[in-house]
Design a protein around this motif. Structure first.
Motif, PDB file in Angstrom:
ATOM      1  N   VAL A 167     -14.064-102.335 -10.289  1.00 56.54           N
ATOM      2  CA  VAL A 167     -14.752-101.464  -9.329  1.00 56.54           C
ATOM      3  C   VAL A 167     -16.183-101.939  -9.090  1.00 56.54           C
ATOM      4  O   VAL A 167     -16.787-102.616  -9.925  1.00 56.54           O
ATOM      5  CB  VAL A 167     -14.774 -99.993  -9.791  1.00 56.54           C
ATOM      6  N   CYS A 168     -16.718-101.550  -7.942  1.00 54.54           N
ATOM      7  CA  CYS A 168     -18.130-101.738  -7.609  1.00 54.54           C
ATOM      8  C   CYS A 168     -18.754-100.351  -7.543  1.00 54.54           C
ATOM      9  O   CYS A 168     -18.360 -99.534  -6.705  1.00 54.54           O
ATOM     10  CB  CYS A 168     -18.294-102.456  -6.273  1.00 54.54           C
ATOM     11  N   LEU A 169     -19.689-100.089  -8.427  1.00 54.88           N
ATOM     12  CA  LEU A 169     -20.265 -98.758  -8.548  1.00 54.88           C
ATOM     13  C   LEU A 169     -21.706 -98.762  -8.048  1.00 54.88           C
ATOM     14  O   LEU A 169     -22.612 -99.259  -8.717  1.00 54.88           O
ATOM     15  CB  LEU A 169     -20.224 -98.308 -10.009  1.00 54.88           C
ATOM     16  N   PRO A 170     -21.957 -98.217  -6.855  1.00 57.10           N
ATOM     17  CA  PRO A 170     -23.340 -98.128  -6.373  1.00 57.10           C
ATOM     18  C   PRO A 170     -24.155 -97.160  -7.225  1.00 57.10           C
ATOM     19  O   PRO A 170     -23.685 -96.085  -7.599  1.00 57.10           O
ATOM     20  CB  PRO A 170     -23.185 -97.596  -4.940  1.00 57.10           C
ATOM     21  N   VAL A 171     -25.376 -97.558  -7.521  1.00 53.44           N
ATOM     22  CA  VAL A 171     -26.332 -96.682  -8.189  1.00 53.44           C
ATOM     23  C   VAL A 171     -27.562 -96.686  -7.288  1.00 53.44           C
ATOM     24  O   VAL A 171     -28.513 -97.435  -7.480  1.00 53.44           O
ATOM     25  CB  VAL A 171     -26.660 -97.183  -9.604  1.00 53.44           C
TER      26      VAL A 171
END
Length: 247
Positions: free
Chosen positions: A222-226
């Motif tokens: 997954v790519c998790l934006p913060v």
């Protein structure tokens, strides 16, 4: 204790990641081209060297007390130039530092891993999802990290290796100090974020630690934006635009 390898450990985010993982009980091996990496507190070992070089990565694995079960890749090379004026050498430099080295280090972790699970965390950017003038190579490299994570999740998941990307928004560090030390410039950046403030390196490190640790044991690829909601928000409609068409 688990061993963790952090590449780009002397940068603003990298330093915070080192501190967070060390505080959590990991034996941290820190690597950076900046000799300041050797002054980081709390690390098991520090190497000042070019993490795009396989020999440097090999040494980093060698000095770990046990095969690292965590790899954090926080390297980048930022080059600003108009898209039509870039040279192949400039593209290659950005990709070698920001993308190819991530694959090299992750592949080495897989080759050397022990019997237990392992986690690879790649530090990406919201630039993977949008474009800014003169930043094409950086954006393409960051987007490539997402593709790399998905490929790695598919191929290395059966080996017990999870690979994920954390995608920060604007984080105030030294390399972008010109945009946040000036109060007016900082206010303009903060206005783009729904939370109305900038993200600290420590907040990114907390998410990295989550993705690296057992609490995210079923999170893979997954790519998790913060980013405080930056990617969720539509561009601001100015008062002039809201007033209707202009002649």
């Amino acid at each position: 204790m688990a061993s963790a390898l952090v590449l780009g450990a002397a940068g603003g985010v990298g330093r915070a990641v080192v501190a967070r993982l060390a505080a959590g009980g990991s034996h941290v091996v820190a690597v950076d081209l900046d000799p300041m990496v050797c002054q980081l507190p709390g690390v098991h070992a520090a190497l000042a060297g070019d993490a795009t070089e396989p020999a440097v990565i090999g040494r980093a694995f060698d000095v770990a007390p046990e095969p690292p079960s965590v790899l954090v890749h926080a390297l980048l090379h930022e080059l600003r130039a108009p898209l039509g004026e870039l040279t192949p050498a400039q593209w290659h430099k950005v990709f070698d530092v920001g993308l190819v080295s991530a694959w090299q280090a992750a592949a080495e972790l897989v080759r050397r891993k022990g019997a237990g699970p392992a986690s690879v965390v790649l530090v990406g950017s919201v630039h993977a999802h949008g474009a800014a003038p003169d930043c094409a190579p950086y954006a393409v490299a960051k987007a490539g990290l997402g593709a790399l994570a998905r490929a790695a999740a598919t191929e290395w998941g059966p080996l017990g290796v999870r690979t994920n990307v954390v995608e920060p928004g604007f984080v105030p560090v030294e390399r972008n100090a010109h945009r946040w030390r000036d109060p007016a410039a900082r206010a303009r950046v903060e206005a783009d974020y729904p939370l109305g403030r900038l993200c600290s390196p420590e907040e990114i490190a907390d998410v990295v630690a989550f993705l690296a640790g057992p609490s995210s044991s079923y999170v893979n690829g997954v790519c998790l934006p913060v980013d405080g909601g930056y990617l969720a928000a539509l561009p601001e409609v100015t008062k002039a635009d809201a007033a209707g068409p202009r002649s």
